[in-house]
Scaffold this motif. Structure first.
Motif, mmCIF file in Angstrom:
data_model
loop_
_atom_site.group_PDB
_atom_site.id
_atom_site.type_symbol
_atom_site.label_atom_id
_atom_site.label_comp_id
_atom_site.label_asym_id
_atom_site.label_seq_id
_atom_site.Cartn_x
_atom_site.Cartn_y
_atom_site.Cartn_z
ATOM 1 N N VAL A 1 -54.611 -76.432 -22.818
ATOM 2 C CA VAL A 1 -53.224 -76.894 -22.884
ATOM 3 C C VAL A 1 -53.185 -78.280 -23.507
ATOM 4 N N VAL A 2 -52.261 -78.473 -24.429
ATOM 5 C CA VAL A 2 -51.937 -79.801 -24.956
ATOM 6 C C VAL A 2 -50.499 -80.065 -24.518
ATOM 7 N N LEU A 3 -50.298 -81.206 -23.867
ATOM 8 C CA LEU A 3 -48.999 -81.514 -23.280
ATOM 9 C C LEU A 3 -48.423 -82.793 -23.879
ATOM 10 N N PHE A 4 -47.195 -82.685 -24.394
ATOM 11 C CA PHE A 4 -46.419 -83.843 -24.833
ATOM 12 C C PHE A 4 -45.310 -84.025 -23.798
ATOM 13 N N ALA A 5 -45.527 -84.888 -22.822
ATOM 14 C CA ALA A 5 -44.544 -85.123 -21.763
ATOM 15 C C ALA A 5 -43.906 -86.483 -22.006
ATOM 16 N N ALA A 6 -42.627 -86.468 -22.377
ATOM 17 C CA ALA A 6 -41.881 -87.701 -22.654
ATOM 18 C C ALA A 6 -42.596 -88.563 -23.680
ATOM 19 N N SER A 7 -43.201 -87.921 -24.675
ATOM 20 C CA SER A 7 -43.991 -88.671 -25.660
ATOM 21 C C SER A 7 -43.817 -88.192 -27.094
ATOM 22 N N PHE A 8 -43.259 -87.010 -27.283
ATOM 23 C CA PHE A 8 -43.217 -86.433 -28.633
ATOM 24 C C PHE A 8 -42.412 -87.290 -29.606
ATOM 25 N N GLN A 9 -41.438 -88.036 -29.094
ATOM 26 C CA GLN A 9 -40.602 -88.878 -29.953
ATOM 27 C C GLN A 9 -41.368 -90.045 -30.558
ATOM 28 N N TYR A 10 -42.578 -90.296 -30.113
ATOM 29 C CA TYR A 10 -43.373 -91.403 -30.658
ATOM 30 C C TYR A 10 -44.293 -90.961 -31.796
ATOM 31 N N PHE A 11 -44.225 -89.698 -32.183
ATOM 32 C CA PHE A 11 -44.984 -89.177 -33.318
ATOM 33 C C PHE A 11 -44.025 -88.997 -34.490
ATOM 34 N N ALA A 12 -44.349 -89.606 -35.619
ATOM 35 C CA ALA A 12 -43.429 -89.619 -36.759
ATOM 36 C C ALA A 12 -43.227 -88.248 -37.388
ATOM 37 N N ASP A 13 -44.282 -87.475 -37.537
ATOM 38 C CA ASP A 13 -44.220 -86.202 -38.250
ATOM 39 C C ASP A 13 -44.412 -85.061 -37.246
ATOM 40 N N ALA A 14 -43.301 -84.450 -36.851
ATOM 41 C CA ALA A 14 -43.345 -83.404 -35.827
ATOM 42 C C ALA A 14 -44.228 -82.238 -36.241
ATOM 43 N N ARG A 15 -44.059 -81.766 -37.448
ATOM 44 C CA ARG A 15 -44.806 -80.578 -37.882
ATOM 45 C C ARG A 15 -46.302 -80.852 -37.988
ATOM 46 N N ALA A 16 -46.690 -82.005 -38.540
ATOM 47 C CA ALA A 16 -48.114 -82.347 -38.639
ATOM 48 C C ALA A 16 -48.725 -82.548 -37.249
ATOM 49 N N THR A 17 -47.966 -83.163 -36.360
ATOM 50 C CA THR A 17 -48.450 -83.380 -34.993
ATOM 51 C C THR A 17 -48.684 -82.045 -34.299
ATOM 52 N N LEU B 1 -38.678 -102.229 -33.486
ATOM 53 C CA LEU B 1 -39.029 -101.183 -32.523
ATOM 54 C C LEU B 1 -38.517 -99.809 -32.941
ATOM 55 N N ALA B 2 -37.466 -99.770 -33.740
ATOM 56 C CA ALA B 2 -36.922 -98.488 -34.188
ATOM 57 C C ALA B 2 -37.950 -97.692 -34.990
ATOM 58 N N ALA B 3 -38.900 -98.357 -35.603
ATOM 59 C CA ALA B 3 -39.933 -97.667 -36.378
ATOM 60 C C ALA B 3 -40.892 -96.878 -35.492
ATOM 61 N N ASN B 4 -40.844 -97.125 -34.179
ATOM 62 C CA ASN B 4 -41.750 -96.441 -33.255
ATOM 63 C C ASN B 4 -41.101 -95.275 -32.521
ATOM 64 N N TYR B 5 -39.839 -95.015 -32.808
ATOM 65 C CA TYR B 5 -39.114 -93.949 -32.132
ATOM 66 C C TYR B 5 -38.613 -92.971 -33.185
ATOM 67 N N HIS B 6 -38.902 -91.679 -33.007
ATOM 68 C CA HIS B 6 -38.579 -90.673 -34.020
ATOM 69 C C HIS B 6 -37.810 -89.522 -33.387
ATOM 70 N N ALA B 7 -36.605 -89.307 -33.842
ATOM 71 C CA ALA B 7 -35.789 -88.189 -33.356
ATOM 72 C C ALA B 7 -36.200 -86.934 -34.111
ATOM 73 N N HIS B 8 -36.428 -85.848 -33.374
ATOM 74 C CA HIS B 8 -36.858 -84.591 -33.984
ATOM 75 C C HIS B 8 -35.857 -83.481 -33.701
ATOM 76 N N ALA B 9 -35.731 -82.585 -34.652
ATOM 77 C CA ALA B 9 -34.866 -81.422 -34.488
ATOM 78 C C ALA B 9 -35.658 -80.302 -33.808
#
Length: 131
Positions: free
Chosen positions: A8-24, A70-78
């Motif tokens: 299992v790989v778990l992103f708990a309250a953390s996925f928004q800190y990765f810039a590229d959702a698909r690559a991550t 700080l906005a550069a460290n937060y990424h909204a994903h669809a």
């Protein structure tokens, strides 16, 4: 992390800190090739426009605080970016009806919980992802 494998790989309250959702998610799926990848406790927006609007709100928020960098460290994903990673199902999917039932039950949780997996389990809630 090369050569490591996990169930299992778990992103708990953390996925928004990765810039590229698909690559991550590609990398996470490589770490759990026969397991599951969970994305939870992260706001996933209904589409790219909603994600862009959220990013703009975050930039304005951090600018108002005097720390616009700080906005550069937060990424909204669809949500579609997570769904595009492959077969998946929702353990939690917020929506109008769900939000109403949650309010009645005293739950205040606006977040999705999406599980990506390698093979489709025998469950009716499974969405196999994009064709």
């Amino acid at each position: 992390l090369d050569g490591l494998r996990f169930d299992v790989v778990l992103f708990a309250a953390s996925f928004q800190y990765f810039a590229d959702a698909r690559a991550t998610l590609r990398r996470a799926r490589a770490l759990a090739p026969s397991g599951e990848v969970h994305v939870m406790d992260t706001m996933l927006y209904p589409d790219a426009d909603a994600a862009a609007a959220a990013s703009a709100r975050s930039a304005a928020y951090y600018a108002a605080l005097g720390v616009p960098q700080l906005a550069a460290n937060y990424h909204a994903h669809a949500l579609c970016d997570v769904q595009a990673a492959g077969p998946h199902h929702h353990l939690r999917r917020p929506g109008v009806w769900k939000a109403l039932m949650d309010r009645i039950n005293g739950i205040r949780d606006p977040f999705h919980h999406v599980v990506l997996f390698d093979t489709v389990p025998p469950a009716s809630s499974v969405d196999p992802g994009p064709a």
